[in-house]
Write an enzyme that holds these catalytic residues in place. Structure first.
Site, PDB file in Angstrom:
ATOM      1  N   GLU A  43       0.868  -1.165   0.000  1.00 16.57           N
ATOM      2  CA  GLU A  43       0.000   0.000   0.000  1.00 16.57           C
ATOM      3  C   GLU A  43       0.912   1.224   0.000  1.00 16.57           C
ATOM      4  OE1 GLU A  43      -2.846   0.304   3.211  1.00 16.57           O
ATOM      5  OE2 GLU A  43      -3.589   2.221   2.435  1.00 16.57           O
ATOM      6  N   ARG A 273       5.609 -13.110   9.537  1.00 17.55           N
ATOM      7  CA  ARG A 273       6.119 -11.766   9.283  1.00 17.55           C
ATOM      8  C   ARG A 273       7.406 -11.547  10.071  1.00 17.55           C
ATOM      9  NH1 ARG A 273       2.197  -7.996   9.017  1.00 17.55           N
ATOM     10  NH2 ARG A 273       3.518  -6.244   9.545  1.00 17.55           N
ATOM     11  N   LYS A 283       3.802   0.836   9.966  1.00 22.56           N
ATOM     12  CA  LYS A 283       3.959   2.053   9.171  1.00 22.56           C
ATOM     13  C   LYS A 283       3.368   3.263   9.884  1.00 22.56           C
ATOM     14  CE  LYS A 283       2.825   0.100   5.041  1.00 22.56           C
ATOM     15  NZ  LYS A 283       2.454   0.032   3.626  1.00 22.56           N
TER      16      LYS A 283
END
Ligand code: ATP
Ligand code: MG
Length: 566
Positions: A43, A273, A283
Site C-alpha cells: 500500500e 512476518r 507504518k
C-alpha cells in the site's frame, strides 16, 4: 495427479522453504496450466521496511527461482493515506534490493470491475447497504463463540440497496453514514464471514483516479479479486491473513461464477512476518516518528526502513543475506537485531574498502622524522580481496592517532602507545614511544615517538615482531569529518508489546555525533564506486547522503564486533 508428478523429485529434498515446495509441487502437477505468477502488493502509504524486504525476497525470489513472473501491485484503495511520493520510493527500494517486476498494476485499475461486481452481489441479494455506525456494526459482530446479530438493514429490498450504493458514490452520502456489506453469515465461526464491510465512502482525491470515486473497496474485497484479474497463481502474504483466506476464496468463487469453470485461480499462502528487536515495523508508528520529527526522515539511519538501512551503509546483499538467515516459517517470532548486524558484518568484511580514520584525535609527533618530508605508503583496499587493489596514504612527521591508543601508565596487556614500548603504525613504520606533553590541567596534548627507518612495511626490518598495530593520519594530509554513531532506536526489546506509548520507549542516546574527526582523503573521494568503508579497527562506515565536500559526514553502519552483548 498426472504421470509426471508421480515421477517428480519430492520438493522437500531440494532444500526449498515450505512455500517453494508448494510452488514446485504445483508446477509439477501442472496447476494453473503450469503458470507461476506472484505479486508484491504494497500500500503506497509509507516507505518500505525490512519486513517488506522479507516479503519482496519471497514474492520476487520464488518467481525468479521457478521461471515465473512477479508483478508490482500498488494496493491503493485508501486515498486518505496514500501518495505518489511513496509509490516512487517503493519502486526505488525494490530495484535497490535487486529485483525486477514484470508489470506495474494498481488495485485502482480495477475500481470499475469491483464496483460492477458489488452491484451484481447486491442484485443477487448477496450484499446490502447498512446505515448503522461502525460502532453499532462492531457491537453486533458477536464473538468467536457467540453468533452475531443481524443488522436491521440486512433484509432491505435490493432496489433500495442499489439506489443507496449509487448515492454513496455520488458524494451525497457523508463519510461513515453508510457502508456496503456482503451478506454472508452472521453466525459463522470465522468472524470475517459475519457480513464484512466491502465498501465505504471516502471523500478524498485519489492520487490516480482523482475525484471519480467516492466509494472505495475494503482490502478483502479488492485483494483477491485483483489477484484474480491479473492471473496471479500464488498470492503470498503474512500469517495474519490466514483467517481472511476463506473470504478470499469466497469472493473469487462468487466472481468466477458461471464464467470460468476451470481451476484457474489464485491461492493464498502465508508465512511468518518479520519482527525485529528494538524497533517497530508498523507504518503508522514509523510515519509518526517522521512527522513528529523524532527521527531525521524515513531514511534516518536508525529507521528499519529499506532507505534507512541503505543510508546507514547496508548493502542490498547484506539485507538479503539476513532474510536468508532467518528463513520462512509458519510461526511468528521476534528476530534478534544482532542477526541483522551479523549479516552486515559478514557482507561488509568482504566488500568494504579499508581506510584510516581517527575519531578522537591526539597529535603524534615522530621526532626523528625530517620536517617537511613525506612518504606515500601503500595500503591494501581490502585484504579479503586482492583484486580490489591498493591506494596510498601519506606519512609525515606530524600525525593524528586515537587518544585511546595512548597510555602513560598502561597495564601489561595494553599493546598500544606506551612510553618505552614499540608499536607498528599500519602500512608504515615501527615507532617507539618516547613520552608526551600535557597542558596545565594534565590533559595530554601531544604524544612523541621515534621511528625506525629500517622498519618500513615491506622492508627487511619490518619483520621484527611488535605487538599492536595502530592506525594514523598525517595531519597535513587528511580531511576533517563529522561521524555519526548509532544505537538501538528503542530501549526495550519489543516496543510493540509494551503497554506504554512507543514514543516513551525511544532511546535518547540512539544518535551520537562526533565532531573533530579526521579521515584519509581516499575515504571521501575515490573512483572505485564502492561506498562501503571500513574505518580500520573501528567499524564499518559510509558517507551520509547529506555529506558535502565542505562538511563530510559519515554514518557508522555496524561495529567490527557485536558490542550489544551484555
Ligand atoms: P499496514 O501496516 O499499513 O497494513 P503493511 O505493513 O501490511 O502495512 P503493506 O504495504 O500492506 O504493509 O504490505 C505489503 C506486503 O508486505 C504485504 O504482503 C505484507 O504481508 C508484507 N509485509 C508487511 N510487513 C511485513 C513484515 N513485517 N514481514 C513480512 N512481510 C511483511
Ligand atoms: Mg497491509
Amino acid at each position: 495427479m498426472n504421470e509426471n508428478a508421480n515421477h517428480a523429485e519430492p520438493a522437500e529434498k531440494k532444500g526449498l522453504n515450505f512455500i517453494e515446495q508448494i510452488v514446485a509441487n504445483d508446477l509439477a502437477n501442472n496447476k494453473n496450466a503450469g503458470r507461476l505468477q506472484t505479486r508484491f502488493p504494497p500500500e503506497p502509504n509509507g516507505y518500505l521496511h525490512i519486513g517488506h524486504a522479507k516479503a519482496i525476497c519471497m514474492d520476487f525470489g520464488v518467481a525468479q527461482k521457478f521461471g515465473g513472473v512477479c508483478n508490482l501491485r500498488f494496493d491503493d484503495t485508501n486515498p486518505q493515506k496514500e501518495d505518489t511520493e511513496y509509490v516512487e520510493a517503493i519502486k526505488q527500494d525494490i530495484e535497490w534490493l535487486g529485483f525486477k517486476w514484470g508489470n506495474i498494476y494498481h488495485a485502482s485499475d480495477y475500481f470499475d470491475q469491483l464496483y460492477q461486481f458489488a452491484i451484481r452481489l447486491i442484485e443477487e441479494g448477496k450484499a446490502y447497504v447498512d446505515e448503522q455506525t461502525s460502532e453499532q456494526i462492531a457491537q453486533q459482530k458477536g464473538t468467536p463463540t457467540q453468533p452475531g446479530e443481524d443488522s436491521p438493514y440486512r433484509n432491505r429490498p435490493v432496489a433500495e440497496s442499489l439506489e443507496l450504493f449509487q448515492k454513496m458514490n455520488t458524494g451525497e452520502v457523508p463519510e461513515g453514514a453508510m457502508v456496503l456489506r456482503a451478506k454472508i453469515d452472521m453466525a459463522n465461526p470465522n468472524m470475517h464471514f459475519r457480513d464484512p464491510i466491502i465498501y465505504r465512502v471516502i471523500n478524498k482525491e485519489h492520487h490516480r483516479t482523482g475525484s471519480k470515486w467516492k466509494v472505495y473497496p475494503m482490502y478483502d474485497f479488492a485483494h483477491g479479486q485483483s489477484d484474480y484479474f491479473e492471473g496471479v497463481t500464488h498470492s503470498i502474504c503474512t500469517l495474519e491473513f490466514v483467517p481472511h483466506r476463506p473470504l478470499y476464496d469466497y469472493f473469487i468463487d462468487e466472481l468466477k461464477q458461471g464464467q470460468d469453470l476451470d481451476d484457474n485461480r489464485p491461492r493464498q499462502y502465508e508465512f511468518n512476518r518479520l519482527n525485529l528487536t528494538y524497533t517497530v515495523m508498523s507504518k503508522r508508528k514509523l510515519l509518526a516518528l517522521v512527522q513528529e520529527g523524532l527521527v531525521d526522515g524515513w531514511d534516518d539511519p536508525r529507521m528499519p526502513t529499506v532507505c534507512g538501512l541503505r543510508r546507514r551503509g547496508y548493502s542490498p546483499e547484506a539485507v538479503r543475506k539476513f532474510i536468508d538467515m532467518i528463513g520462512y516459517t509458519k510461526f511468528d517470532a521476534l528476530n534478534d537485531y544482532a542477526m541483522l548486524e551479523a549479516a552486515a558484518r559478514e557482507d561488509l568484511n568482504a566488500r568494504a574498502l579499508r581506510v584510516s580514520a581517527v575519531l578522537n584525535p591526539v597529535k603524534l609527533v615522530i621526532t626523528n622524522y625530517p620536517e617537511g618530508q613525506t612518504e606515500e605508503m601503500e595500503a591494501q583496499n581490502n585484504p579479503e580481496c586482492e583484486a580490489d587493489g591498493k591506494h596510498t596514504i601519506t606519512f609525515s612527521r606530524e600525525l593524528w592517532m586515537e587518544r585511546d591508543d595512548f597510555m602513560e601508565d598502561a597495564p601489561k596487556k595494553f599493546f598500544r602507545m606506551v612510553p618505552g614500548k614499540e608499536v607498528r603504525l599500519k602500512n608504515a613504520y615501527i615507532v617507539k614511544c618516547t613520552g608526551c606533553k600535557k597542558d596545565s590541567d594534565g590533559n595530554i596534548v601531544e604524544v612523541y615517538a621515534e621511528y625506525d627507518p629500517t622498519s618500513r612495511s615491506g622492508l627487511e626490518g619490518a619483520n621484527r615482531k611488535v605487538k599492536g598495530t595502530l592506525h594514523w593520519l598525517s595531519t597535513a594530509h587528511c580531511l576533517p569529518a563529522e561521524v555519526r554513531l548509532y544505537d538501538r532506536l528503542f530501549t526495550v526489546e519489543n516496543p510493540s508489546a509494551d503497554p506504554r506509548d512507543f514514543r516513551e520507549l525511544l532511546n535518547p542516546d540512539s544518535l551520537k555525533v562526533l565532531t573533530g574527526c579526521y579521515v584519509e582523503p581516499f575515504a571521501a573521494n575515490n573512483d572505485t564506486g564502492n561506498r562501503y568503508l571500513q574505518f580500520q579497527r573501528t567499524g564499518y562506515f559510509t558517507l551520509d547522503t547529506h555529506s558535502t565536500p565542505d562538511h563530510l559526514v559519515f554514518n557508522k553502519t555496524v561495529g567490527l564486533k557485536d558490542s550489544w552483548k551484555a
